[in-house]
Design an enzyme around this catalytic site. Sequence first.
Site, PDB file in Angstrom:
ATOM      1  N   LEU A 188      35.024 -22.731  21.733  1.00  0.00           N
ATOM      2  CA  LEU A 188      34.750 -24.253  22.144  1.00  0.00           C
ATOM      3  C   LEU A 188      33.590 -25.001  21.102  1.00  0.00           C
ATOM      4  O   LEU A 188      32.385 -24.407  21.208  1.00  0.00           O
ATOM      5  CB  LEU A 188      34.496 -24.436  23.547  1.00  0.00           C
ATOM      6  N   GLY A 228      34.472 -13.863  26.392  1.00  0.00           N
ATOM      7  CA  GLY A 228      32.911 -13.916  26.909  1.00  0.00           C
ATOM      8  C   GLY A 228      32.456 -15.457  26.442  1.00  0.00           C
ATOM      9  O   GLY A 228      32.788 -16.066  25.266  1.00  0.00           O
ATOM     10  N   GLY A 229      31.626 -15.935  27.208  1.00  0.00           N
ATOM     11  CA  GLY A 229      30.941 -17.203  27.064  1.00  0.00           C
ATOM     12  C   GLY A 229      32.069 -18.236  26.693  1.00  0.00           C
ATOM     13  O   GLY A 229      32.951 -18.430  27.831  1.00  0.00           O
ATOM     14  N   ASP A 230      32.085 -19.113  25.688  1.00  0.00           N
ATOM     15  CA  ASP A 230      33.097 -19.975  25.524  1.00  0.00           C
ATOM     16  C   ASP A 230      34.233 -19.394  24.279  1.00  0.00           C
ATOM     17  O   ASP A 230      34.609 -20.416  23.763  1.00  0.00           O
ATOM     18  CB  ASP A 230      32.397 -21.392  24.971  1.00  0.00           C
ATOM     19  N   GLU A 231      34.354 -18.211  24.283  1.00  0.00           N
ATOM     20  CA  GLU A 231      35.186 -17.889  23.440  1.00  0.00           C
ATOM     21  C   GLU A 231      36.437 -17.328  24.043  1.00  0.00           C
ATOM     22  O   GLU A 231      36.327 -16.878  24.958  1.00  0.00           O
ATOM     23  CB  GLU A 231      34.530 -16.582  22.629  1.00  0.00           C
TER      24      GLU A 231
END
Length: 313
Positions: A188, A228-231
């Site tokens: 993102l 993970g995170g925005d991946e």
Amino acid sequence: MDLLMPMHLRVDACGTITSVGPTLQRICAETPLPGRDFFDVFTLRRPQGVRDVAGLLRADGRLSLGFRTGARTSFKGLAVPLGTGAGALVNLGFGISVVEAVRQYALSNSDFAATDLAVELLYLVEANTAALEESRRLNLRLQGAKSAAEAQAITDTLTGLGNRRAMDEVLTRLEEAGRGFGLIHLDLDFFKDVNDRLGHAAGDAVLQHVGRVLVEETRGEDIVTRAGGDEFILIFPRVTDDTVLRQLALRIIARIEKPIPHGDQQCLISASAGIAVSRGIGSVAQVLLDADRALYASKARGRAQATVASATP
């Protein structure tokens, strides 16, 4: 007599049944036994060839028999004389088939003599059945808990998508099977700005929205994971046409770029994508590396791009 031997019957010297115990009559409820010929009702397996009461008594009185017609219930029996020329008293039992008979005729403890060992056997069978049923229910609960725990272990709790462990398991299976697949690595853009400006609740809402978009834009057999995170990593079994994958990635990016409402605010983000294809040769690690490099190429080109990796096995 009915209490001591509820499955007895009396037979006169001519073989006519004169009286019957309550349990035996219950088994033959549709056909009253008194007045019928013993040898018309029962077929003797032991002793064989006997057709009169005298023959019953000569063979030490021990009988093995069953109904001549209808139910194939087996009985063990003992015949003793009632007196000279007075006929015989025959007491029947189910032997080792008692459990089957209890189920077939819906018998209860009151249908047996209190001293009959069959009563104890019925208690044991009932207890064993209850224990087996409870064990079955426990196993189902344990299996359900195990399945839930396994599903939870490979699920991202925020988006409901698969997590990195799920991604690794799918890629390992594809590599071991030598199956071709396509992969999109999506990251993102401007997501940190949403978190910093509107807070983590808004960031969580954005991630959940993106997760829904990814599921809606993919097939049921495709695998969508939050790495993970925005991946996000999207895996497409048997899809090795990078043109098709790029078109899909661009369609996903276009949807993600639309404003995402959160309360009275609008969350504005975009996405960049790296695409790699495996045709069943080479390693999964190399495919991931190629997709990662293609992703950074999309970032370098100004974001909101979909780049296809070159020279991917």
